[in-house]
Write an enzyme that holds these catalytic residues in place. Sequence first.
Site: not given
Length: 259
Positions: A74, A112, A175, A220
């Site tokens: 990177c 990437c 939510c 959730c």
Amino acid sequence: MSFARTIIAAMLLVAAPALLAGEIPLGERRSGYSFMGPDTRAMQDDDTSNPGMLFVLDGETLWTAKSGSAGKACADCHGDARETMKGVAARYPAFDKALDRPVTLDQRINLCRANHQQATPLPYESRDLLALEAFVAHQSRGRAITAADDPQLKPFVEQGRALFMQRQGQLNLACANCHDDNYDKHLAGAPVTQGQPTGYPLYRLEWQTLGSLERRLRSCMTGARTQAYDYGAPELVALELYLMARARGMPMESPAVRP
């Protein structure tokens, strides 16, 4: 415990005279940090006690490690992350012109890897992917969230908002029912926060490890007894984008610590 929490949540939302408050005004938006107890805050505040920092250190090592058939790290493209990655995580999910859609930070890392390192993409929630994401996100700690600046993201933000407001699952919860209408209450002893995504990837004591925002969203959804979207699904990306847009202007905290 998770089953008990879902039942209690349903009872709270049915029995309590909670009005549909709508979206939280900008001036009243608060990080999950403000809902935490002193012990959890202290753990996040001290880098030597914050277990998420172990992932940041691993990510720093991976940043300079050459990978793939291209033999690139990177750092070969992006240099010193402490300079080049400042503010980057604060603007993700970002629009990708080649794909004509938004991508999350972990998806960008894998793009990437595939395109520039000629390396195999890292699995979702793998330690290496979380470590790289945490290392990059850590460089934005204290920076204001700027996600959704790009006009091309507007329809995706609206898609995420619709998902945030949509009731679903056997408990028929959205939510917004918890995080807009009932924050500052408690669920099985745990605080209900506004769901602001300022600290991801974060260390969750319940998980005993670092985890992504997508993992939290899926958790959730399972708690509401609905079918969770797959990792990387467009719906999860749109929901993450909306949440980051909703938290615009709030400072990044990664890696945060939560119960």
